[in-house]
Design an enzyme around this catalytic site. Structure first.
Site, mmCIF file in Angstrom:
data_model
loop_
_atom_site.group_PDB
_atom_site.id
_atom_site.type_symbol
_atom_site.label_atom_id
_atom_site.label_comp_id
_atom_site.label_asym_id
_atom_site.label_seq_id
_atom_site.Cartn_x
_atom_site.Cartn_y
_atom_site.Cartn_z
ATOM 1 N N HIS A 43 43.363 4.880 22.604
ATOM 2 C CA HIS A 43 42.973 4.490 23.666
ATOM 3 C C HIS A 43 44.117 4.583 24.922
ATOM 4 O O HIS A 43 44.512 3.442 24.853
ATOM 5 C CB HIS A 43 42.368 3.096 23.678
ATOM 6 C CG HIS A 43 40.766 2.930 23.760
ATOM 7 N ND1 HIS A 43 40.401 1.923 22.675
ATOM 8 C CD2 HIS A 43 40.251 3.886 23.690
ATOM 9 C CE1 HIS A 43 38.935 1.981 22.451
ATOM 10 N NE2 HIS A 43 39.463 2.694 22.953
ATOM 11 N N CYS A 110 41.007 5.559 11.285
ATOM 12 C CA CYS A 110 43.001 4.907 10.669
ATOM 13 C C CYS A 110 42.380 4.612 9.943
ATOM 14 O O CYS A 110 40.737 4.338 9.148
ATOM 15 C CB CYS A 110 42.702 3.940 10.931
ATOM 16 S SG CYS A 110 44.369 2.577 10.437
ATOM 17 N N GLU A 140 35.660 0.661 17.375
ATOM 18 C CA GLU A 140 35.965 -0.005 15.647
ATOM 19 C C GLU A 140 35.157 -0.649 15.781
ATOM 20 O O GLU A 140 34.316 -0.728 13.917
ATOM 21 C CB GLU A 140 37.094 -0.649 15.180
ATOM 22 C CG GLU A 140 37.426 -0.598 14.198
ATOM 23 C CD GLU A 140 39.135 -1.092 14.124
ATOM 24 O OE1 GLU A 140 39.388 -2.212 13.479
ATOM 25 O OE2 GLU A 140 40.271 -0.699 15.043
ATOM 26 N N CYS A 205 45.719 -5.065 10.873
ATOM 27 C CA CYS A 205 46.635 -4.281 10.137
ATOM 28 C C CYS A 205 47.935 -5.097 10.084
ATOM 29 O O CYS A 205 48.422 -5.558 10.886
ATOM 30 C CB CYS A 205 46.715 -3.277 10.798
ATOM 31 S SG CYS A 205 48.160 -1.863 10.572
ATOM 32 N N SER A 234 42.358 -2.414 22.760
ATOM 33 C CA SER A 234 42.491 -3.131 22.397
ATOM 34 C C SER A 234 43.415 -4.024 22.003
ATOM 35 O O SER A 234 43.806 -5.155 22.251
ATOM 36 C CB SER A 234 41.438 -3.592 21.500
ATOM 37 O OG SER A 234 40.844 -4.722 20.642
#
Length: 683
Positions: A43, A110, A140, A205, A234
């Protein structure tokens, strides 16, 4: 100005992996190879544009097959973006690759996101309820939720979580990789309280956690903060909001071109952080631009002097003070006491970042770089002029009631107070004036003394005018027969007063029910909303007579629409008298079964054969609509039964006779048949 760059700013490992993978693919590909990403790889518009310049184009899934058909003989690589794609989309993409020669798929999802996909696929089933904390429209989340089986939902706040009915199923909670850890912990704590079997997977994460923590700490010790990243990102959005909570002078930019020389003009320190999708080149461009601005600002700042009146811009709002950018080497400190006399005032409601405020410089502290300023001093000098103009022009003012004192209340307007006597507050004599404290009221100035700096006003005068105007407007629309949804305001022995939108009307007891009632409370309660219509209007005396009951509400009317004389109905005995029994045949509709109509046999009292509560079948023998009376009969049904039984017996007797006569005729015929040979022989 001191400029600090966050250590963890920029590409996260997942984005770095995707960038490395695509760059390697570009280097190893020749002119016969076409590369497409399913959606934007990351993004960041600047990065996506740079990929386009290298020949890598972002497409939607529905374009994939057309790309293959339009480029026969070409090698085509479809790259799955870092956020991943829904499971059915990936299956479709891989099916295309198997079907067409030279087509391949490079999965750059990812690894942290892939981990959540695996959890959703492995841990869910018909007995689970999968919860994903994240942004509902984020790719996502859209991709992750597609891997879950059974019930599932994407939640973004506690209200959405609390509204879910788990239906006895096991809640399984995961989070979008870039979500706020503290909010995720709140969700976990809530589920632990309401579900003993909930399962949690901490899928945020750790790079995101470290980035957010470091950004917050940097923002705390900085006068200004720059957050760099795509407006669709985001994790960048969350960085921006987290930094802005502790450093209100926070700016979100995508490139250095969005910076301006007036930001951050009076800051002595600035921090820079960047989202996980921000390339290093953009970060360094912003860093260099900030260094240049800092050097320019150092030579352009003006000085301040005590006693000056200057205009500053709000850049920090605290509970008890705000800080102003005065366009100088000094930060303006404006305390609550130098703003208002209202102890309950909330500065966050009075100001917002970016507001311009005119202040008087009380003191300048060179060593600290601080200027103590006052808004109240400027307001006091200006407000009496404004009050005088309002008084002369007969204009009303609006202010907040700050206290109730002996004899009335004080209304704050600008930096001055207007006294409103108790008789002019609109509160009934002897009432509690403190209910007005904290409210905003319109005030009419009745007296004004410039020399003594005293102003006297009235709230009541405006309230009365507004009420009269409102009532006049309503009276102009009233019509006989018109229906209104009204609110019951008061109940008296003779009826109910109903507010029909600013004016009251009265519903008499006789209009409340088709039954006779002793008090309106048998039908209505204060605060109840009811449908009423205007029966009569007296505009001179301002009286409104309202109707409530309608034919459709009348039990007798409903009864006569369904039944007629001669019908048989089931009835409940409700009372027994010497001359007969009353029975309810319909809601609130009773009929009389006269003693002579109870039984086919003579009885001395209805109580001999009936008791209250009995349910019996009756025949409606008479409906007196004019007097609302009903005659019922049990005897008529019994007589009908007896007649039917007698007719059945006669029919049976007749059938028996006819059978016997037929049998006799048959016997005689047989005898004649038996004698016939002998009779013929003798002749």
């Amino acid at each position: 100005m001191k400029i600090t760059l966050s250590k963890n700013a920029g590409f996260c490992p997942g984005v770095r992996r995707a960038d490395d993978g695509v760059m390697k693919l570009i280097c190893e590909s020749d002119d016969s190879t076409l590369i497409f990403t399913l959606g934007e790889l990351i993004h960041n518009k600047v990065y996506v544009k740079s990929l386009e310049e290298k020949g890598v184009r972002a497409i939607n899934l529905n374009e994939a097959e057309r790309v293959i058909l339009d480029n026969p003989g070409k090698k085509i690589v479809f790259v799955i973006r870092t956020h991943g794609i829904p499971k059915p989309d990936e299956e479709y993409l891989r099916a295309l690759a198997e079907e067409h020669e030279g087509v391949s798929v490079l999965d750059m999802t990812c690894p942290y996101v892939k981990k959540i996909h695996d959890i959703a696929a492995r841990e869910t089933g018909d007995d689970t309820y999968f919860l994903l904390y994240g942004s509902r429209n984020h790719p996502e989340c859209i991709g992750t939720i597609s891997y879950a089986k059974g019930d599932r939902a994407i939640i973004s706040n506690e209200e959405e979580l609390k509204s879910i009915d788990f239906k006895g199923k096991i809640p399984i909670l995961c989070a979008q990789t870039t979500q706020n850890l503290l909010q995720f912990i709140k969700f976990k704590n809530f589920l632990k309280k309401v579900c003993t079997n909930a399962i949690f997977f901490d899928t945020i994460c750790n790079v995101t956690e470290n980035r957010q923590y470091e950004a917050i700490e940097l923002a705390k010790r900085s006068d200004a903060m720059i957050v760099i990243g795509g407006k669709q990102s985001s994790n960048t959005e969350k960085l921006y909001h987290l930094c802005k909570e502790v450093c209100p002078k926070t700016l979100w930019v995508e490139t250095a071109a969005e910076l301006s020389t007036d930001f951050p003009d009076s800051a002595k320190s600035a921090g820079i952080t960047a989202g996980a999708s921000t390339p290093d080149g953009i970060i360094m461009e912003v860093f260099k631009a900030m260094e240049n601005f800092s050097q320019m600002l150092e030579g352009s700042l003006k000085t301040l002097h005590t006693g000056e009146t200057v205009t500053g811009t709000v850049f920090t709002i605290g509970q008890n003070e705000i800080k102003l950018d005065l366009g100088a080497k000094f930060t303006g400190v404006l305390t609550k006491e130098q703003i208002t006399d209202d102890p309950d005032a909330k500065l966050a409601e009075m100001f917002k970042v970016g507001d311009e405020v005119e202040v008087f410089v009380i003191r300048v502290e060179d060593g600290k770089g601080i200027a103590t300023v006052s808004k109240k001093r400027v307001d006091k000098d200006n407000s009496w002029v404004v009050l005088k103009e309002a008084f002369d022009n007969k204009e009303d003012i609006e202010g907040k009631v700050i206290s109730a004192i002996k004899g009335g209340v004080l209304v704050s307007y600008a930096a001055n107070n207007v006294f409103v006597p108790a008789s002019q507050t609109g509160i009934a004599k002897g009432g509690d004036l403190s209910v007005l404290v904290g409210t905003t009221q319109k005030v009419r100035l009745l007296e004004f003394d410039v020399d003594k700096k005293r102003a006297l006003g009235s709230i009541k005068a405006i309230l009365n005018e507004e009420k009269a105007a409102k009532e006049a407007a309503i009276w102009a629309t009233l019509e006989v027969g018109k229906h209104y949804m009204g609110t019951v305001k008061n109940l008296t022995n003779y009826g109910a007063f109903v507010d029909i939108g600013g004016v009251d009307g009265m519903v008499h007891n006789s209009e409340l029910s088709w039954k006779r009632i002793k008090h309106p409370s048998q039908v209505l309660s204060v605060g109840q909303e009811i449908d009423v219509f205007i029966k009569e209007l007296d505009t001179e005396k301002k009286r409104i007579s309202l109707g409530y009951k309608t034919q459709e509400m009348d039990s007798w009317f409903k009864f006569t629409q369904q039944y007629k004389e001669g019908d048989v109905v089931s009835a409940k005995i409700v009372s027994i008298m010497p001359f007969g029994a009353f029975a309810e045949v319909f809601e609130d509709v009773d009929g009389l079964i006269h003693i002579s109509r109870i039984s086919t046999e003579r009885i001395n009292s209805p109580a001999d054969v009936l008791k209250v509560g009995d349910v019996v079948d009756v025949k409606i023998t008479e409906i007196d609509d004019e007097n609302r009376r009903l005659a019922l009969s049990i005897r008529a049904l019994k007589e009908a039964e007896e007649r039917a039984a007698a007719e059945a017996a006669r029919a049976a007797e007749k059938a028996q006779r006819e059978a016997e006569e037929a049998a006799e005729a048959e016997r005689l015929a047989q005898e004649r048949a038996d004698m016939a040979p002998y009779i013929v022989g003798s002749i």
